[in-house]
Each structure stands twice: as C-alpha cells, then as structure tokens.
Write an enzyme that holds these catalytic residues in place. Structure first.
Site, PDB file in Angstrom:
ATOM      1  N   VAL A 100       1.968  -7.775  -9.635  1.00 58.77           N
ATOM      2  CA  VAL A 100       2.682  -8.841  -8.719  1.00 58.77           C
ATOM      3  C   VAL A 100       0.907  -9.998  -8.585  1.00 58.77           C
ATOM      4  O   VAL A 100       1.162 -11.397  -7.712  1.00 58.77           O
ATOM      5  CB  VAL A 100       2.735  -9.378  -7.222  1.00 58.77           C
ATOM      6  CG1 VAL A 100       3.897  -7.877  -7.036  1.00 58.77           C
ATOM      7  CG2 VAL A 100       1.591  -7.202  -6.593  1.00 58.77           C
ATOM      8  N   HIS A 116       8.619  -7.435  -9.451  1.00 60.06           N
ATOM      9  CA  HIS A 116       8.545  -6.924  -8.592  1.00 60.06           C
ATOM     10  C   HIS A 116       7.980  -8.441  -7.608  1.00 60.06           C
ATOM     11  O   HIS A 116       6.768  -7.590  -6.452  1.00 60.06           O
ATOM     12  CB  HIS A 116       7.397  -5.763  -8.274  1.00 60.06           C
ATOM     13  CG  HIS A 116       8.158  -4.058  -9.261  1.00 60.06           C
ATOM     14  ND1 HIS A 116       7.290  -3.655  -9.503  1.00 60.06           N
ATOM     15  CD2 HIS A 116       9.194  -3.831  -8.646  1.00 60.06           C
ATOM     16  CE1 HIS A 116       7.820  -2.530  -9.752  1.00 60.06           C
ATOM     17  NE2 HIS A 116       9.590  -2.522  -9.881  1.00 60.06           N
TER      18      HIS A 116
HETATM   19  P1  OAD Z   1       0.323   2.531 -12.145  1.00 65.61           P
HETATM   20  O1  OAD Z   1      -0.582   2.667 -10.928  1.00 65.61           O
HETATM   21  O2  OAD Z   1       1.731   4.052 -11.384  1.00 65.61           O
HETATM   22  O3  OAD Z   1       0.350   3.364 -13.878  1.00 65.61           O
HETATM   23  C1  OAD Z   1      -0.987   2.425 -14.258  1.00 65.61           C
HETATM   24  C2  OAD Z   1      -0.878   3.155 -15.520  1.00 65.61           C
HETATM   25  O4  OAD Z   1      -1.538   2.194 -16.632  1.00 65.61           O
HETATM   26  C3  OAD Z   1      -1.225   4.236 -15.628  1.00 65.61           C
HETATM   27  O5  OAD Z   1      -0.411   5.136 -16.710  1.00 65.61           O
HETATM   28  C4  OAD Z   1      -2.534   4.382 -16.622  1.00 65.61           C
HETATM   29  O6  OAD Z   1      -3.089   5.205 -17.460  1.00 65.61           O
HETATM   30  C5  OAD Z   1      -2.589   3.063 -17.103  1.00 65.61           C
HETATM   31  N1  OAD Z   1      -3.456   2.625 -17.632  1.00 65.61           N
HETATM   32  C6  OAD Z   1      -4.983   1.846 -16.591  1.00 65.61           C
HETATM   33  N2  OAD Z   1      -5.847   1.842 -17.356  1.00 65.61           N
HETATM   34  C7  OAD Z   1      -5.267   1.004 -18.323  1.00 65.61           C
HETATM   35  C8  OAD Z   1      -6.293   0.064 -19.134  1.00 65.61           C
HETATM   36  N3  OAD Z   1      -7.236  -0.514 -18.981  1.00 65.61           N
HETATM   37  N4  OAD Z   1      -4.433  -0.585 -20.678  1.00 65.61           N
HETATM   38  C9  OAD Z   1      -3.774   0.518 -20.789  1.00 65.61           C
HETATM   39  N5  OAD Z   1      -3.917   1.409 -19.808  1.00 65.61           N
HETATM   40  C10 OAD Z   1      -3.959   1.557 -18.930  1.00 65.61           C
HETATM   41  O7  OAD Z   1       0.849   1.294 -12.277  1.00 65.61           O
HETATM   42  P2  OAD Z   1       2.830   0.467 -13.033  1.00 65.61           P
HETATM   43  O8  OAD Z   1       2.709   1.743 -13.031  1.00 65.61           O
HETATM   44  O9  OAD Z   1       2.744  -0.690 -12.803  1.00 65.61           O
HETATM   45  O10 OAD Z   1       5.257  -1.346  -7.027  1.00 65.61           O
HETATM   46  O11 OAD Z   1       3.497   1.278 -11.203  1.00 65.61           O
HETATM   47  C11 OAD Z   1       4.466   0.717 -11.168  1.00 65.61           C
HETATM   48  C12 OAD Z   1       4.838   0.014  -9.631  1.00 65.61           C
HETATM   49  O12 OAD Z   1       4.412   1.152  -9.021  1.00 65.61           O
HETATM   50  C13 OAD Z   1       3.949  -1.262  -9.314  1.00 65.61           C
HETATM   51  O13 OAD Z   1       4.601  -2.519  -9.733  1.00 65.61           O
HETATM   52  C14 OAD Z   1       4.180  -0.944  -7.555  1.00 65.61           C
HETATM   53  C15 OAD Z   1       3.291   0.341  -7.528  1.00 65.61           C
HETATM   54  O14 OAD Z   1       4.055   0.793  -6.320  1.00 65.61           O
HETATM   55  C16 OAD Z   1       5.281  -1.926  -6.464  1.00 65.61           C
HETATM   56  O15 OAD Z   1       4.047  -2.294  -4.973  1.00 65.61           O
HETATM   57  C17 OAD Z   1       6.626  -2.237  -5.533  1.00 65.61           C
END
Ligand code: OAD
Length: 241
Positions: A100, A116
């Site tokens: 977002v 989202h």
């Molecule tokens: P998450 O916090 O669930 O996952 C983030 C991912 O990024 C993890 O698998 C980490 O290992 C990886 N990660 C962290 N640092 C990184 C880096 N420097 N390079 C590459 N990867 C890295 O976040 P999302 O999957 O985006 O929705 O979460 C999905 C949705 O859940 C979000 O949009 C939000 C949340 O609740 C809503 O709020 C509706």
C-alpha cells in the site's frame, strides 16, 4: 546466482510484489520477526468489523503508517523494475503489488496495480468517493459530504481491487515473477499456481523460501535489492543482442 530464464520481445511479463520488496527501504513487513502483525492484532485494525467497532483505533494505526511512509525512499529493487519497464517499452509488462506504499510509482513504475489499495487514498463510507489525501488526517476524518472516511485499503474479508482482471493478466502471461511475499495471503498467493497452470514460467525472489516455493520454476534466495538488479540486467541484455 543463476541460471536465468531468457526473454524475447514477445514475452508477456507479470510481476507480483509484497512487503519484502519494501523491507530494504525501511518499511516493516507483516509476518517476519518484528513485523507489523507481531505489534498489532490484525483483527483489531485490518478488518471491516474492526472499523465498524472502533474507527478511531483503525485510523490511528493507518495514520501512523501514513506518517512513516512519507519518510521512505525506493530501493534498488523498485528501481530495477521501473528500469525494466522504461528500457523495454516493447515488452508487455505489468506490476501487481500487494503493498500500500508509493515506492513503485516513486521509482518510476507506470503500469502498477495496487490490489490491496493505497495508504495515500481515502474512501467515503457514504458517497464512496476515492480521494488522494497527502495531508495529515485526524483520527476520524470526514468527507465533504459529511460521511466518515475510511482508508482505501483492502481489509481481511474484503475482495482485492480488480481481481478478475488480475487473474486474466496472470493467465495470459508467459513469465510470472514474484518478489518479497510470504505466499500466505490469498488470492495473491494463488497467482503463482494459476500462472503455472496456464503455462507461465514462474520465478521467485525472496529472503526465505515462500509457502508456494513448490510452484516456482526458478527461485533466488536473498535480498530483493541485490537480486532484482541482476535479474533485470540479464533480461535487458537478452533484448540488447
Ligand atoms: P509478509 O510480511 O507476509 O511477507 C514478506 C516476505 O518478504 C517474507 O517471506 C520475507 O521472507 C520476505 N522478505 C523480507 N525482506 C526481504 C528482502 N529484503 N528481500 C526479499 N524478500 C524479503 O508480507 P506479504 O506477503 O506482502 O495485506 O503480506 C501479504 C499481505 O498480508 C499484505 O499485503 C497485507 C498483509 O496482511 C493487508 O493488509 C490486506
């Protein structure tokens, strides 16, 4: 790292990004250690029921994130995707983000789908008007029609924006790249499987193997800010020759 998958001018590319791509810019992720859902109860701040019950608490949470979002800058991963789109205008390229924040656009990406929602936008609960609001908002902001404003964000239990079109884009692409997402939140988490079923080559970049690792043909483990510039350099070089 490598091997890399090659592209041609006819390759249709869809990219899906998640919180991990903004991590190196200083935006906290959700589910990593120290992430947002460790500090806040998801059900109290990110559901329609939470907003119904205590809109002030929900707004305080989003106002804090709006404030924090103002001080962050895109990182090499955002710039790599923007560079790709700019340098190869002839390639069919779309960027779907679950984030977002404004970092993809600030880096220069144009064809961005915020599935989202966006922190910078509000939506009136009465007249439904969506507005870009970059100013500081009170904890119970009102629309000019008098209705209560809500963040223009998709909460748990709500349907992401443009889902039908996104599925169609994923079905039609030849290469599906997924960056920085845990692969736990649907429907985004299912796009990899959907793309693969429809013949796309699937490529993942993540700090740790995501939940849907099994469906990735190529997986690069590490920081998006280090890996994406190399990946994009390779793709640009495919079309240079
Ligand atoms: P998450 O916090 O669930 O996952 C983030 C991912 O990024 C993890 O698998 C980490 O290992 C990886 N990660 C962290 N640092 C990184 C880096 N420097 N390079 C590459 N990867 C890295 O976040 P999302 O999957 O985006 O929705 O979460 C999905 C949705 O859940 C979000 O949009 C939000 C949340 O609740 C809503 O709020 C509706």
């Amino acid at each position: 790292m490598g091997p890399f998958v090659n592209i041609t001018r006819r390759t249709k590319i869809v990219v899906l990004t998640g919180a991990g791509i903004s991590a190196e810019s200083g935006v906290p992720t959700f589910r990593d250690k120290g992430g947002i859902w460790e500090k806040y109860d998801l059900m109290s701040v990110a559901t329609p029921q939470a907003f119904e019950g205590d809109p002030q608490l929900v707004w305080r949470f989003y106002n804090e994130r709006r404030k924090q979002g103002k001080s962050v800058q895109p990182n090499p991963a955002h710039y790599a995707l923007a560079r790709f789109e700019r340098l190869l205008p002839e390639v069919d390229f779309a960027l779907i983000t679950q984030n977002v924040d404004h970092l993809h656009r600030e880096a220069g990406s144009k064809n961005v789908y915020h599935m989202h929602g966006e922190l910078s936008k509000t939506r009136c609960t009465r007249c439904e008007r969506v507005e870009e609001r970059l100013d500081e908002l009170p904890d119970l902001p009102r629309c000019s029609c008098g209705g209560l404003l809500r963040p223009h964000i998709v909460w748990f239990g709500e349907i992401p924006f443009g889902t039908d079109k996104l599925y169609q884009m994923v079905e039609e692409c030849d290469l599906f790249l997924v960056v920085g997402t845990s692969g736990l939140v649907h429907p985004a988490a299912g796009f990899v499987i959907h793309g693969k079923r429809h013949g796309a080559v699937t490529v993942g970049v993540n700090l740790t193997p995501p939940e849907n690792r099994l469906y990735l043909d190529y997986f690069y483990e590490g920081k998006a800010g280090e890996i994406l510039p190399k990946l994009v350099n390779h793709w640009v070089s495919c079309l240079d020759s």
